[in-house]
Design an enzyme around this catalytic site. Structure first.
Site, mmCIF file in Angstrom:
data_model
loop_
_atom_site.group_PDB
_atom_site.id
_atom_site.type_symbol
_atom_site.label_atom_id
_atom_site.label_comp_id
_atom_site.label_asym_id
_atom_site.label_seq_id
_atom_site.Cartn_x
_atom_site.Cartn_y
_atom_site.Cartn_z
ATOM 1 N N LYS A 158 0.858 -1.181 0.000
ATOM 2 C CA LYS A 158 0.000 0.000 0.000
ATOM 3 C C LYS A 158 0.893 1.228 0.000
ATOM 4 O O LYS A 158 2.009 1.190 0.522
ATOM 5 C CB LYS A 158 -0.913 0.010 1.227
ATOM 6 C CG LYS A 158 -1.954 -1.098 1.235
ATOM 7 C CD LYS A 158 -2.867 -0.940 2.440
ATOM 8 C CE LYS A 158 -3.840 -2.099 2.544
ATOM 9 N NZ LYS A 158 -4.708 -1.961 3.736
ATOM 10 N N HIS B 161 1.329 7.199 2.639
ATOM 11 C CA HIS B 161 0.570 8.444 2.469
ATOM 12 C C HIS B 161 0.682 9.346 3.694
ATOM 13 O O HIS B 161 1.412 9.044 4.648
ATOM 14 C CB HIS B 161 -0.896 8.148 2.116
ATOM 15 C CG HIS B 161 -1.633 7.335 3.140
ATOM 16 N ND1 HIS B 161 -1.950 7.805 4.385
ATOM 17 C CD2 HIS B 161 -2.125 6.066 3.077
ATOM 18 C CE1 HIS B 161 -2.615 6.881 5.055
ATOM 19 N NE2 HIS B 161 -2.722 5.812 4.291
ATOM 20 N N HIS C 130 0.320 7.780 7.147
ATOM 21 C CA HIS C 130 1.493 7.054 7.644
ATOM 22 C C HIS C 130 2.566 8.018 8.149
ATOM 23 O O HIS C 130 3.341 7.701 9.054
ATOM 24 C CB HIS C 130 2.100 6.186 6.534
ATOM 25 C CG HIS C 130 1.240 5.050 6.105
ATOM 26 N ND1 HIS C 130 0.873 4.855 4.793
ATOM 27 C CD2 HIS C 130 0.648 4.053 6.801
ATOM 28 C CE1 HIS C 130 0.120 3.781 4.702
ATOM 29 N NE2 HIS C 130 -0.046 3.275 5.910
#
Length: 563
Positions: free
Chosen positions: A125, A128, A131
Site C-alpha cells: 500500500k 501516504h 502514515h
C-alpha cells in the site's frame, strides 16, 4: 542549566526550614511568567506545617541575598528568586556552547532500554500522509529517549500478513501487469488493491476466495508464499527509499509475518488460563467485564488475527531485547485494539506487562486506501519542494550562494509539512488540505529555518569570532534579556516534552524563539559595532542558533545554513 543556582537556594532554604535539599531542589522551577523571577520555590511541595502563603513570606524575609542570588520575594504560596543578570547570562551562553548539540540532554535513562515501534505501514500500500504522522511522531519520541540517556531501538513493524494479501493476490490475477509491477511496484499494487475492493463490493465471494488464499499462506503453500514474498520484497525496498528521503532510521525491520512460536505459546497461555471461549468454531477472549468486548484470536478456519500476532510479538520482543519499556506509536483509531492487547498481556500474567505504552495521535482525515482517495507522500514532498524552490529562485542573489538548491528546497518542503503536522497536540484530527500544508506564511517550518540561516550568515560575516569570555554585561536590552531567558528554558522544554511525549512543545518553543530573534534583528546588531559589544551579541545569536538547530534535529529535520 540552573543546577548550581538551585543548589545555592536549596542549601539556604534547608537551613531556614529544616527540610532536606533533596525535597527542596525538585520544588524549584523556572516560573511560567518571567517577570516574577528567574526561579520559583513552590512551598506546598515542601510539606511543611502551616499556611503556605505565610511560610513563603517568612522564608523570603529571612533569605540572605548573595552576589549570585540577588533577591527573594513572596508571591502567594511561592518564593521567587532573582539571579544576577550577568552571572545568569554567562552561565546560559557558556552552557549552550559547551554542550553544543547535547544542550539540555540528561542521563536519566542510563542503563535502560526502550523499543519505539512506529510507522509500520501495510505492505503493497502507498506511503501516504496518514502514515507520515506515525513516522515523524515516533522518530521524535525515539530521538527524545536517546536525549534522556536511554538506549533506544527504533522498530518498524510492517503489516505484511493477513487476509488482505489474499485479496491483493486475487486482484493481481485479475488486474495485474508484470510490466507495470516491475516499473512501479507500489503504484501498481495500490491500483490493483483499489480495483479488487471495488469488485468485491459487487461480488462478496471475492472475500471468501481471499480467506481461502490466506489459509494457504498460513499453511505454508510455497506457490502462494512466493508471490507474497515478491510483493513484500518490492515494497520494503521502496519504503527504505522513502525513509532515506525523510531522514528516518530504523534499527529493526520486523513484521507480522516474522512472529514465530511466540504466537503458539500465547495461545497455550490463553488456553491454560481458561481465558478462551468458542463461538461457531472461532476462539475469542472474553474481555467484556473490562468493557473491552470479546476479542477474536483465531478464526473458524484456524487462521490467526492481528491481536494473536501482537501477543506473540510482545513475548518474542521481550525475550530478544529485554526492554524496560516498549512504546507503540499508533493512531487513536487503534485505541481499542491496544487496550485489548495490553489487558490480555496483563491477564496471562507476563511479568513485564506494565512496560507497555500506547502513544496515540489523531487522524489525517479525507483519504482512504480502499476508495483510492489517498494522497501519496511522494507527491506531497515533490509539490512542497517545487513550491519552495520557486520561493528561493525569487531572490537571485541569495539563490546563487546555495550549494545544493534541490536538496535545500526538499528540506524546506519537508520542514513545512512536519512543523504544520506537529504544531498542535498529537491527539487532534485534521483534514488533509494541500493549501494548508503548502502555506509558507506565518508560523511555519520555513520561517524557523530562515531564522537559523540568518544567524549562520551572521557568524560567517561577523568581524569578530565566538568568544565564550565576551562581556555579556553589555547585553542590557529587553530583547536580549528575552532571548537569553528563552535559551535558558530549552532544557525545561525538553523535560516537559519527555514527560508528555508531545512534539508540539518543541515546535511552539522554536516558533517563539524564532520570533524573538526576528524581533531583535533590526535593533540588536553585530556588524559595524564595537568589538566588545559585537562579541557579546554574536555569542547570544550563536547560542540561539545552536538551540534552534538542536530543536529542528530532534523533530527529525535537517537545519540548513543557506536558503
Amino acid at each position: 542549566m540552573y543546577e548550581n543556582f538551585k543548589s545555592e537556594i536549596a542549601t539556604q532554604i534547608s537551613a531556614l526550614s529544616g527540610v532536606s535539599t533533596d525535597i527542596i531542589e525538585p520544588a524549584i522551577e523556572v516560573p511560567k511568567v518571567a517577570t516574577l523571577g528567574d526561579l520559583a520555590l513552590t512551598i506546598p511541595r515542601l510539606r511543611l506545617k502551616g499556611n503556605p502563603v505565610q511560610l513563603a513570606q517568612k522564608l523570603a524575609s529571612e533569605f540572605q541575598p548573595s552576589a549570585t542570588i540577588t533577591a527573594a520575594t513572596a508571591a502567594g504560596p511561592y518564593v521567587n528568586f532573582r539571579i544576577d543578570r550577568t552571572t545568569l547570562t554567562r552561565s546560559v551562553l557558556q552552557a549552550v556552547h559547551t554542550a553544543g548539540s547535547q544542550y539540555g540532554w540528561t542521563n536519566e535513562g542510563a542503563g535502560k532500554r526502550v523499543i519505539v515501534e512506529f510507522s509500520s505501514p501495510n505492505i503493497a500500500k502507498p506511503f501516504h500522509a496518514g502514515h507520515l504522522r506515525s513516522t515523524i511522531i515516533g522518530n521524535f519520541i525515539y530521538k527524545l529517549y536517546k536525549a534522556n540517556g536511554w538506549e533506544a531501538i527504533s522498530m518498524n513493524y510492517l503489516g505484511d500478513w493477513g487476509k488482505q494479501y489474499g485479496l491483493l493476490a486475487i486482484g493481481f490475477e485479475r488486474f495485474g501487469s508484470e510490466e507495470q509491477l516491475v516499473a512501479d511496484p507500489i503504484k501498481h499494487l495500490y491500483d490493483v488493491y483499489v480495483k479488487i475492493n471495488k469488485a468485491a463490493e459487487e461480488d462478496p465471494t471475492i472475500h471468501d476466495a481471499a480467506r481461502t488464499y490466506f489459509k494457504k499462506m498460513e499453511d505454508g503453500d510455497e506457490e502462494v508464499l512466493g508471490l507474497w514474498k515478491r510483493f513484500r520484497s518490492l515494497s520494503i525496498e521502496k519504503y527504505k527509499d522513502i525513509y532515506a528521503h525523510l531522514g528516518v532510521h530504523f534499527d529493526v525491520y520486523s513484521g507480522e509475518s516474522q512472529v514465530g512460536e511466540g504466537m503458539e505459546r500465547a495461545m497455550k497461555m490463553l488456553e491454560d488460563g481458561n481465558m478462551l471461549v468458542e463461538d461457531k468454531g472461532a476462539k475469542l477472549i472474553d474481555l467484556t467485564k473490562y468493557k473491552l468486548d470479546k476479542a477474536m484470536v483465531q478464526k473458524t478456519d484456524g487462521t490467526t488475527l492481528y491481536l494473536t500476532r501482537d501477543i506473540g510479538a510482545a513475548i518474542e520482543r521481550y525475550e530478544t531485547y529485554n526492554f524496560d519499556k516498549i512504546i507503540y506509536v499508533v493512531s487513536s483509531q487503534q485505541d481499542h485494539h491496544l487496550k485489548q492487547l495490553f489487558k490480555t498481556i496483563e491477564l496471562i500474567e507476563l511479568p513485564y506487562a506494565k512496560r507497555f505504552q500506547h502513544i496515540n495521535y489523531g487522524l489525517v482525515q479525507g483519504m482512504s486506501t480502499r476508495k483510492g482517495t489517498v494522497v501519496f507522500l511522494e507527491d506531497m514532498l515533490t509539490d512542497s519542494k517545487e513550491k519552495m524552490h520557486d520561493v528561493m529562485r525569487a531572490n537571485e542573489d541569495k539563490y546563487k550562494d546555495v550549494v545544493d538548491p534541490e536538496h535545500t528546497a526538499a528540506v524546506l518542503g519537508m520542514s513545512a509539512i512536519v512543523i504544520q503536522d506537529l504544531s498542535a497536540k498529537r491527539i487532534k484530527n485534521y483534514e488533509f488540505d494541500w493549501g494548508r500544508i503548502l502555506n509558507f506564511e506565518g508560523d511555519t517550518g520555513p520561517y524557523i529555518q530562515y531564522q537559523h540561516t540568518r544567524m549562520c550568515s551572521l557568524e560567517r560575516k561577523a568581524h569578530v569570532g565566538i568568544n565564550l569570555d565576551a562581556d555579556v554585561s553589555l547585553l542590557t536590552e529587553d530583547a536580549t534579556r528575552e532571548i537569553v531567558t528563552m535559551i535558558s528554558q530549552y532544557p525545561d522544554v525538553l523535560a516537559l516534552s519527555f514527560k508528555t511525549l508531545e512534539p508540539c512543545n518543541i515546535v511552539q518553543y522554536l516558533l517563539k524563539l524564532s520570533r524573538a530573534v526576528s524581533s531583535a534583528w533590526q535593533t540588536i546588531k553585530v556588524l559595524n559595532q564595537p568589538k566588545e559589544l559585537a562579541e557579546a551579541r554574536l555569542l547570544m545569536y550563536a547560542s540561539a542558533r545552536i538551540v534552534i538547530s538542536n530543536g529542528l534535529t530532534l523533530l527529525g529535520l535537517e537545519p540548513i545554513e543557506r536558503m
